[in-house]
Motif scaffolding. Structure first.
Motif, PDB file in Angstrom:
ATOM      1  N   LEU A   1      15.198  30.016  58.740  1.00  0.00           N
ATOM      2  CA  LEU A   1      16.213  31.057  58.758  1.00  0.00           C
ATOM      3  C   LEU A   1      15.735  32.309  59.497  1.00  0.00           C
ATOM      4  O   LEU A   1      16.549  33.141  59.910  1.00  0.00           O
ATOM      5  N   VAL A   2      14.433  32.432  59.669  1.00  0.00           N
ATOM      6  CA  VAL A   2      13.916  33.578  60.411  1.00  0.00           C
ATOM      7  C   VAL A   2      14.447  33.591  61.843  1.00  0.00           C
ATOM      8  O   VAL A   2      14.464  34.642  62.508  1.00  0.00           O
ATOM      9  N   GLU A   3      14.920  32.442  62.342  1.00  0.00           N
ATOM     10  CA  GLU A   3      15.515  32.406  63.674  1.00  0.00           C
ATOM     11  C   GLU A   3      16.770  33.269  63.766  1.00  0.00           C
ATOM     12  O   GLU A   3      17.246  33.574  64.868  1.00  0.00           O
ATOM     13  N   LEU A   4      17.302  33.708  62.626  1.00  0.00           N
ATOM     14  CA  LEU A   4      18.471  34.585  62.639  1.00  0.00           C
ATOM     15  C   LEU A   4      18.195  35.897  63.370  1.00  0.00           C
ATOM     16  O   LEU A   4      19.132  36.618  63.725  1.00  0.00           O
ATOM     17  N   ARG A   5      16.932  36.212  63.594  1.00  0.00           N
ATOM     18  CA  ARG A   5      16.604  37.448  64.295  1.00  0.00           C
ATOM     19  C   ARG A   5      17.194  37.472  65.702  1.00  0.00           C
ATOM     20  O   ARG A   5      17.390  38.536  66.290  1.00  0.00           O
ATOM     21  N   HIS A   6      17.500  36.302  66.262  1.00  0.00           N
ATOM     22  CA  HIS A   6      18.086  36.255  67.602  1.00  0.00           C
ATOM     23  C   HIS A   6      19.490  36.859  67.623  1.00  0.00           C
ATOM     24  O   HIS A   6      19.977  37.246  68.686  1.00  0.00           O
TER      25      HIS A   6
ATOM     26  N   PRO B   1      20.409  19.509  56.611  1.00  0.00           N
ATOM     27  CA  PRO B   1      20.842  18.241  56.019  1.00  0.00           C
ATOM     28  C   PRO B   1      21.739  18.441  54.812  1.00  0.00           C
ATOM     29  O   PRO B   1      22.634  17.640  54.546  1.00  0.00           O
ATOM     30  N   THR B   2      21.507  19.517  54.049  1.00  0.00           N
ATOM     31  CA  THR B   2      22.291  19.848  52.868  1.00  0.00           C
ATOM     32  C   THR B   2      22.628  21.338  52.912  1.00  0.00           C
ATOM     33  O   THR B   2      22.015  22.088  53.680  1.00  0.00           O
ATOM     34  N   PRO B   3      23.583  21.809  52.110  1.00  0.00           N
ATOM     35  CA  PRO B   3      23.972  23.223  52.171  1.00  0.00           C
ATOM     36  C   PRO B   3      22.788  24.162  51.965  1.00  0.00           C
ATOM     37  O   PRO B   3      21.948  23.948  51.090  1.00  0.00           O
ATOM     38  N   ILE B   4      22.739  25.200  52.775  1.00  0.00           N
ATOM     39  CA  ILE B   4      21.667  26.181  52.692  1.00  0.00           C
ATOM     40  C   ILE B   4      21.912  27.098  51.502  1.00  0.00           C
ATOM     41  O   ILE B   4      23.064  27.368  51.136  1.00  0.00           O
ATOM     42  N   SER B   5      20.838  27.573  50.881  1.00  0.00           N
ATOM     43  CA  SER B   5      20.961  28.495  49.758  1.00  0.00           C
ATOM     44  C   SER B   5      21.551  29.821  50.224  1.00  0.00           C
ATOM     45  O   SER B   5      21.022  30.464  51.123  1.00  0.00           O
ATOM     46  N   GLU B   6      22.658  30.216  49.614  1.00  0.00           N
ATOM     47  CA  GLU B   6      23.307  31.464  49.988  1.00  0.00           C
ATOM     48  C   GLU B   6      22.404  32.653  49.700  1.00  0.00           C
ATOM     49  O   GLU B   6      22.350  33.619  50.473  1.00  0.00           O
ATOM     50  N   GLY B   7      21.668  32.599  48.582  1.00  0.00           N
ATOM     51  CA  GLY B   7      20.763  33.691  48.240  1.00  0.00           C
ATOM     52  C   GLY B   7      19.664  33.866  49.268  1.00  0.00           C
ATOM     53  O   GLY B   7      19.293  34.990  49.622  1.00  0.00           O
ATOM     54  N   CYS B   8      19.147  32.748  49.770  1.00  0.00           N
ATOM     55  CA  CYS B   8      18.089  32.811  50.774  1.00  0.00           C
ATOM     56  C   CYS B   8      18.636  33.326  52.102  1.00  0.00           C
ATOM     57  O   CYS B   8      18.006  34.151  52.769  1.00  0.00           O
ATOM     58  N   LEU B   9      19.834  32.867  52.473  1.00  0.00           N
ATOM     59  CA  LEU B   9      20.469  33.333  53.701  1.00  0.00           C
ATOM     60  C   LEU B   9      20.701  34.837  53.645  1.00  0.00           C
ATOM     61  O   LEU B   9      20.402  35.565  54.593  1.00  0.00           O
ATOM     62  N   GLU B  10      21.216  35.312  52.521  1.00  0.00           N
ATOM     63  CA  GLU B  10      21.502  36.737  52.381  1.00  0.00           C
ATOM     64  C   GLU B  10      20.231  37.566  52.426  1.00  0.00           C
ATOM     65  O   GLU B  10      20.195  38.652  53.013  1.00  0.00           O
ATOM     66  N   ALA B  11      19.145  37.037  51.814  1.00  0.00           N
ATOM     67  CA  ALA B  11      17.878  37.772  51.799  1.00  0.00           C
ATOM     68  C   ALA B  11      17.343  37.981  53.205  1.00  0.00           C
ATOM     69  O   ALA B  11      16.811  39.045  53.532  1.00  0.00           O
ATOM     70  N   VAL B  12      17.478  36.965  54.074  1.00  0.00           N
ATOM     71  CA  VAL B  12      16.982  37.088  55.444  1.00  0.00           C
ATOM     72  C   VAL B  12      17.896  37.992  56.264  1.00  0.00           C
ATOM     73  O   VAL B  12      17.426  38.820  57.050  1.00  0.00           O
TER      74      VAL B  12
END
Length: 472
Positions: A37-42, A55-66
């Motif tokens: 998810l660190v690639e979101l910096r782009h 492969p499976t749904p990403i954790s919303e909490g982890c996505l929001e944290a990044v």
């Protein structure tokens, strides 16, 4: 890392390329995608878009944290250009293989991604090469044809070419009989070798390493036939972490290698990280101290940044030397150099151990820390300096495992961090950034990067984070 052109697209496919039997041995395999998810910096570049395949749904909490790490940018502004693409496929197969098996989805991506789009992945195998060709993408990383340079046998050959100190290593073997003969040859040629370790040639994470259980002092006194029998017995009873290791031996081979142990002094396991851009320019990215564990103490469990100051400069010089050589051979993207350091008589000696032509467990923590603090790597000090010039320290792990975390929901864990002041505070540049939240409830597993303004503060926060919360 790699620079994207204005208005360009990035396809992120965090695929781990291994035998399905190997993948099935990894608890919470699907949650490994959260590291990327660190690639979101782009998305900080206006006009850039990102498609993140999981492969499976990403954790919303982890996505929001990044997303919240991005400096002075509303998360909604970033989400508008982010597409999270879930395949809903739990099978223990490489993610790239799953994507290649979906032709309709590939056609949609081909129409959606703009010219000049890039493919970012964990490592480059023939599958990633095929995906890049099908979608007309520029590929970030070392071509699959050069992947052998990052194998155990290939690493030893490169170290010999560059003239780097490294453990004495056998030629590549593809059977127990060849391994037996290779061990015999090493031990007879080098009477000062005290221990050997068998390493599967293309296995990552220490899952393919096992010390040879053999008392060499008495073995050397035995007649040739008895030595041969003793080696055969030791290899037959090798305690390799990977259950199907003999099949891996037949397909990809293994080497016997001198085991550098701690009999003569204290040991540590630093790692040097480099990036080779598309023009072949190699630059240092970071140094770390690795925490090793597992059945034989050879599996990556976490890291601390930066590496020890007593040998940091020598470590960085080794990395630069290696980077120039690999760049000349055609390697690109992330390069990791694992090193073993041993202190003897107040002096540290370094051995080059292994080259990894991929992103690893030290890649995303540094990228997260740099994004969270607006920092840059200071080559003169070997430190990460934040936007205000202060040094940044952190500890990170992909495999924090606590029995009392079983059944805990990600939201419950994050609520606890906020209440106890552990969640990352951008103003103070300290706290915990989570990943692998998708493995928390089922496996009691968590990944986290813990930042502090001093080495001690980062360690203290890591200890506090591991203590709670507990299930009632």
């Amino acid at each position: 890392m790699a620079q994207l052109l204005p208005g360009s697209d990035l396809l992120v496919v965090p695929s781990y390329n291994a035998d399905p039997r190997t993948l099935s041995c990894i608890d919470g395999l699907d949650s490994w995608a959260e590291r990327h998810l660190v690639e979101l910096r782009h998305l900080l570049h206006p006009g850039h878009r990102l498609v993140f395949v999981t492969p499976t749904p990403i954790s919303e909490g982890c996505l929001e944290a990044v997303l919240k790490l991005m400096p002075a940018v509303p998360p909604s502004w970033l989400r508008e250009r982010l597409q999270a693409l879930c395949l809903h496929d739990h099978a223990p197969r490489p993610l790239t293989h799953k994507l290649l098996a979906r032709p309709r989805l590939l056609e949609q991506l081909r129409e959606q991604l703009r010219p000049g789009a890039r493919l970012a992945c964990y490592s480059v195998s023939p599958a990633e090469m095929a995906l890049a060709q099908l979608l007309n993408l520029e590929l970030e990383g070392t071509p699959a044809s050069l992947s052998g340079l990052g194998s155990k046998a290939g690493s030893a050959e490169v170290f010999a070419q560059v003239g780097m100190p490294h453990p004495r290593t056998s030629l590549l073997c593809h059977s127990l009989e060849q391994l037996r003969d290779a061990c015999t040859e090493l031990l007879e040629r080098h009477s000062d070798i005290n221990s050997l370790v068998v390493k599967l040639n293309r296995m990552a994470g220490g899952r393919g390493n096992a010390p040879l259980e053999l008392e060499l002092q008495s073995w050397r006194l035995q007649p040739p036939l008895q030595r041969r029998q003793a080696l055969e017995h030791a290899l037959l009873h090798l305690e390799m972490p990977l259950p199907h290791w003999r099949d891996e031996l037949l397909s990809n081979g293994a080497v016997a290698q001198e085991l550098i142990d701690g009999r003569a002094g204290a040991l540590s396991s630093p790692r040097m990280q480099l990036w080779i851009d598309g023009n072949g320019a190699a630059r240092l990215v970071s140094t770390h101290e690795q925490w090793l564990g597992g059945p034989h103490g050879q599996s990556f469990k976490g890291c601390r940044f930066p590496a020890r100051s007593v040998y940091r400069e020598e470590l960085m010089a080794m990395g630069e030397r290696l980077g120039q050589h690999l760049a000349g051979l055609g390697c690109r993207g992330a390069v990791l150099l694992d090193v073993l350091a041993r202190r003897q008589d107040k002096r540290w000696q370094l051995w080059a151990i292994e080259i990894n032509l991929r992103k690893g467990g030290t890649t995303h923590p540094f990228q997260l820390a740099a994004s969270a603090t607006g920092g840059n790597f200071d080559r003169a000090r070997g430190e990460l300096r934040s936007a205000d010039g202060s040094a940044v320290f952190y500890e990170a792990s992909d495999e924090l495992r606590m029995p009392h975390w079983h059944g805990l929901l990600p939201e419950q864990l994050l609520d606890d961090w906020v209440r106890r002041g552990l969640f990352f505070d951008s103003a103070r540049r300290r706290g915990c950034i989570p990943h692998r939240l998708g493995a928390l409830s089922e496996h009691g597993l968590l990944g986290a990067t813990v930042l502090g303004r001093s080495r001690r503060e980062a360690s203290d926060l890591m200890r506090q984070m591991r203590r709670g919360p507990r299930q009632p």
